[in-house]
Write a protein that holds these residues in place. Structure first.
Motif, PDB file in Angstrom:
ATOM      1  N   VAL A 113       7.366   5.105 -16.075  1.00 42.83           N
ATOM      2  CA  VAL A 113       6.749   3.894 -15.542  1.00 42.83           C
ATOM      3  C   VAL A 113       7.304   2.610 -16.156  1.00 42.83           C
ATOM      4  N   MET A 158       8.845   7.471  -7.439  1.00 40.33           N
ATOM      5  CA  MET A 158       7.932   6.852  -8.403  1.00 40.33           C
ATOM      6  C   MET A 158       7.148   7.872  -9.204  1.00 40.33           C
ATOM      7  N   VAL A 159       6.678   8.881  -8.487  1.00 42.15           N
ATOM      8  CA  VAL A 159       5.701   9.776  -9.090  1.00 42.15           C
ATOM      9  C   VAL A 159       6.283  10.543 -10.266  1.00 42.15           C
ATOM     10  N   LEU A 161       0.122  14.144  -3.954  1.00 48.08           N
ATOM     11  CA  LEU A 161       0.876  12.927  -4.273  1.00 48.08           C
ATOM     12  C   LEU A 161       0.301  12.246  -5.508  1.00 48.08           C
ATOM     13  N   GLY A 162       1.159  11.970  -6.460  1.00 45.90           N
ATOM     14  CA  GLY A 162       0.720  11.284  -7.664  1.00 45.90           C
ATOM     15  C   GLY A 162       0.548  12.224  -8.843  1.00 45.90           C
ATOM     16  N   PHE A 163       0.390  13.502  -8.561  1.00 46.59           N
ATOM     17  CA  PHE A 163       0.155  14.446  -9.656  1.00 46.59           C
ATOM     18  C   PHE A 163       1.307  15.416  -9.863  1.00 46.59           C
ATOM     19  N   THR A 178       0.848  -1.186   0.000  1.00 41.89           N
ATOM     20  CA  THR A 178       0.000   0.000   0.000  1.00 41.89           C
ATOM     21  C   THR A 178       0.885   1.238   0.000  1.00 41.89           C
ATOM     22  N   ILE A 179       0.287   2.377  -0.294  1.00 43.06           N
ATOM     23  CA  ILE A 179       1.082   3.606  -0.347  1.00 43.06           C
ATOM     24  C   ILE A 179       1.787   3.856   0.992  1.00 43.06           C
ATOM     25  N   MET A 198       5.850   4.184   1.404  1.00 42.28           N
ATOM     26  CA  MET A 198       6.494   5.425   1.845  1.00 42.28           C
ATOM     27  C   MET A 198       7.249   5.240   3.156  1.00 42.28           C
ATOM     28  N   ASP A 218       7.691   8.595 -21.170  1.00 45.54           N
ATOM     29  CA  ASP A 218       6.627   7.604 -21.012  1.00 45.54           C
ATOM     30  C   ASP A 218       5.938   7.328 -22.338  1.00 45.54           C
TER      31      ASP A 218
END
Ligand code: SF4
Ligand code: SF4
Lengths: 450, 334
Positions: B270, B265-266, B122-124, B24-25, B29, B314
């Motif tokens: 990928v 990662m973000v 997070l993620g964006f 999980t995130i 982390m 990507d």
């Protein structure tokens, strides 16, 4: 003991003294949980007091009912007839009286029309068809007609009408018939038990399939967690010149048609294509036994083996039940579901469907019933772009981008990313740390494409 | 169980698959945060109290900023996922030992509020938050950010503390006697930002992440490999002395950047191929900066520049779709 059986150039390595297994790109290694039921012999349960037979038991168009409410039917009698090119036949699974034709819970999750039969007499008899004694000399068309008449569909879970697959598409030749005994979904042990207990029937089914499809070569592909079944199979195949076995790595989704053929034949089914494009045909173990039953014994498809397994069951096992048996009876046979909140999955835990109603019946493609504890967790957090989903996707797709394109309704991006090639195996969602419902987003995208 | 079952037993319905990896995130982390502990320990050994002070200030500021912004955006509180802690720690690791604690806090606020949350959280985010924060303080307080004092353990007799140089700075100025031994560079007994000096400690943490599959070998390998190759092949700029490829690998922010920041990662590609391309790009830019740039470092800039190229990478490094001959360029004719 083990023999080297090579058929160059088609097979690279099949089995030698030192066991070497074969596999494909991507996928995930997970605990197979087969230990709960792999040593439990198949147990036959008595017919249910009421059989619920949904018309939708095959991919393509569902058959049309040919009985009225109140009609007396015997087990094996046709109650719904095929309604198109890709359709199947449906038979009464018990002796009794048709008491209703109405909507009933279906394993796919939605309600769907079903023929309900109140059982009048137990017993194992059935009204069948004439056995085809001389099937070895029979015309392929006759065998296919028999398979349709017997209502046989893909019993591994897809439910695709078996006779359609047996016919080489125009201009294509089928050289190899593969029996898919990978059984890569965790928990399920139906194919494993059938291979052990009905070895001869599986082989007979394969030979009939070869005859019907005009295939010169047969292959049985087994994951290495079923080594005992493979040994028995090899003994049964000792005299067969054209039937081979392949030992597969235990990896999900090893049993997916395209991945299986990549492993067995080292050929990739083209995007949008069929196994016939690489000269192959794939049928599941249980489909093969059903075909053998239909041809050799004139027995229509009215029962199947279902693995009932999962956590907290007292007596998990493999049960042979009539089609239309409600899940409640299977769970009862397995010792009842444990107390508290649960998930009940029809099929395996990777691709199966969560059930809400215990009255839902077993249909032709129900391979298992798995009880799992609930899984409370935050879902659909933002994608981290960790790339794990790409690593495991057996189709070489970019699941994170596919899901985002679908979520945003960007149809062209979705098509450009080959969304249609997704087989919905669930590997991507299995590894996703953001717990994204990737498969559901991709399904949404596919619906957009249409 | 006896008798027939109640048909109305309660079942939870959720979409397939019904099994999960358990990754999980928060787990990812917090594992990254744990993997930073060896480097944290090294920073305390070599810089003592000064390092602790910066790390505490940066982490606290990062977490508070994250909490406040989650509140303002009416989003669920995300500080439990550990990503703010990682950003705060990494930012502190990128500061020289003698900057004031408020500067660390300012960098962390900028990293979280602007580089991460303004892009959507997070993620964006497009850029690595810690590096963005570092760039911000480096531009706002340039002289403070380029003043390095020696580690506690260094023999500083006869050296003016204020002119102590990092190994890269010494090489640039051709101060051969100030270039520490390779061993000291490896264990971290040199001048530099508090968390970057010990290649040993960073590699230890990196091994943990690698063995658990939380980072891929591709970016660090491509990054470190290309820096080593290029610093070996290319001549140094005028007036500088050449460092060996190994000295390059163990000096400055390279190890920290390659193991912990270029693997974020973000903000990185990928696909496997994309990761290799990313690492290669970072390595090339870093080597050119180090050999010829105005500033002897270059790791932060190279990673931030490559972050900007990530969407493009990507797009051109999609894996080959099963059953197709050519790799799927995007958008591809359907
Ligand atoms: S695994 Fe999940 S979080 Fe990671 S890239 Fe794929 S969708 Fe995003
Ligand atoms: S994208 Fe489709 S084929 Fe690929 S892993 Fe996900 S579900 Fe499986």
């Amino acid at each position: 003991m083990s023999r080297v059986r090579l058929a160059p150039p088609f097979f690279v390595q099949i089995r030698s003294g030192s066991v070497k297994t074969r596999s494909f790109q991507g996928g995930i290694r997970i605990d197979d949980f087969k230990r709960f039921t792999e040593r439990k012999p198949i147990e036959t349960l008595p017919p249910p007091p009421k059989a619920y037979l949904p018309l939708k038991q095959n991919a393509g168009s569902p058959p049309r009912p040919v009985v009225e409410i109140g009609a007396e039917v015997s087990a094996g009698e046709v109650i719904a007839a095929p309604s198109g090119a890709v359709s199947s036949t449906l038979h009464a699974s018990v002796f009794g009286k048709v008491s209703a034709i109405a909507d009933h819970p279906h394993p796919s999750g939605a309600d769907s029309p079903a023929i309900v039969i109140e059982t009048a007499a137990a017993g194992n008899g059935f009204s069948g068809m004439e056995p085809m004694v001389d099937w070895e000399g029979a015309a392929p068309e006759d065998i296919r007609a028999r398979v349709l008449e017997a209502g046989i569909v893909g019993m591994g879970g897809a439910g695709f009408p078996a006779q359609v697959k047996l016919e080489p598409p125009p201009g294509k030749k089928i050289e190899t018939a593969v029996i898919n005994a990978a059984e890569c979904e965790p928990f399920l042990t139906v194919d494993h038990r059938l291979l052990l207990e009905e070895t001869e029937k599986v082989v007979a089914g394969l030979k009939i399939i070869m005859r019907a499809a005009g295939a010169a070569r047969g292959v049985v592909a087994v994951e290495s967690n079923k080594a005992d079944a493979l040994d028995r199979l090899e003994r049964a195949l000792e005299k067969e010149e054209n039937i081979f076995t392949v030992l597969l790595t235990v990896k999900y989704p090893q049993g997916a048609e395209k991945q299986l053929l990549k492993t067995v034949a080292d050929r990739e089914v083209p995007s949008g294509g069929l196994p016939a494009d690489v000269g192959c045909l794939v049928h599941n173990v249980h489909t093969a036994t059903a075909i053998a039953d239909a041809v050799l014994h004139g027995r229509p498809l009215i029962e199947r083996v279902v693995t009932v397994s999962g956590f907290g069951l007292d007596r998990p096992g493999n049960f042979r039940v009539r089609l239309g048996t409600p899940f409640s009876r299977l769970l009862e046979a397995a010792g009842g579901p444990p107390d508290g909140e649960l998930r009940l999955i029809a099929g395996g835990p990777m691709t199966g469907v969560a059930q809400r109603d215990l009255g839902t019946p077993v249909i032709k493609s129900t391979s298992g019933l798995v009880v799992l504890p609930p899984l409370p967790r935050a879902r659909n957090l933002p994608c981290l772009r960790c790339g794990k989903c790409l690593t495991v996707c057996p189709m070489g797709l970019v699941p994170c981008d596919l899901a985002r394109a679908a979520e945003k309704g960007r149809r062209e991006d979705f098509a450009g990313l080959s969304g249609a090639d997704c087989m919905e195996c669930g590997c991507c969602a299995y590894v996703c740390p953001a717990a994204r419902d990737l498969v559901q987003f991709i399904q949404l995208g596919k619906a957009l494409e249409e | 169980m006896k008798g027939s079952l109640p048909t109305k037993k309660k079942f939870t319905v959720s979409p397939a698959p019904h099994f999960f990896s358990g990754r999980t995130i928060p787990k990812v982390m917090w594992t990254v945060a744990a993997a930073l502990l060896p480097a944290l320990a090294a920073s305390v050994i070599f810089f003592g109290w000064r390092a602790v002070r910066l790390q505490a200030a940066a982490v606290a500021a990062a977490v508070v900023t994250e909490a406040v912004i989650s509140r303002l955006r009416r989003r669920p509180l995300t500080i439990g996922d550990g990503s703010a802690v990682v950003t705060g720690l990494l930012l502190a690791f990128n500061l020289p030992p003698d900057v004031p604690a408020w500067l660390a806090a300012a960098g962390a606020v900028f990293a979280i509020a602007v580089v991460k949350q303004a892009f959507g959280g997070l993620g964006f985010n497009i850029f690595n938050p810690a590096l963005g924060g570092r760039l911000f303080v480096a531009h706002s307080w340039l002289s403070r950010m380029t003043t390095f004092t020696p580690p506690l353990t260094a023999e500083t007799a006869g050296l003016d503390a204020m002119t102590y140089a990092t190994p890269l700075g010494a090489a640039r100025e051709a101060l051969v006697e100030r270039i520490p031994s390779l061993w000291n560079m490896f264990i971290g007994n040199t001048g530099g930002c508090i968390g970057e000096t010990s290649a040993l400690a960073i590699l230890l943490g990196g091994m943990v992440l690698l063995s658990m599959g939380y980072i891929s070998w591709r970016i660090p390998a491509a990054y470190l490999g290309s820096v080593a190759l290029l610093t070996w092949l290319l001549p140094v700029g005028e007036g500088a002395v050449a460092l060996s490829p190994l000295e390059h690998l163990f000096s400055g922010g390279l190890m920290l950047g390659a193991v912990f920041m270029a693997t974020d990662m973000v903000t990185t590609p990928v696909s496997g191929k994309g990761m290799l391309a990313f690492g290669l790009g970072c390595g090339t830019i870093t080597a050119v900066f180090r050999l010829y740039g105005g500033n002897p470092e270059g790791v932060s800039y190279s990673i931030l520049i490559m972050n900007a190229f990530t969407p493009l990478i990507d797009r051109f490094t999609r894996p080959r779709v099963f059953g197709t001959l050519k790799k799927g360029l995007w958008p591809r004719k359907a």
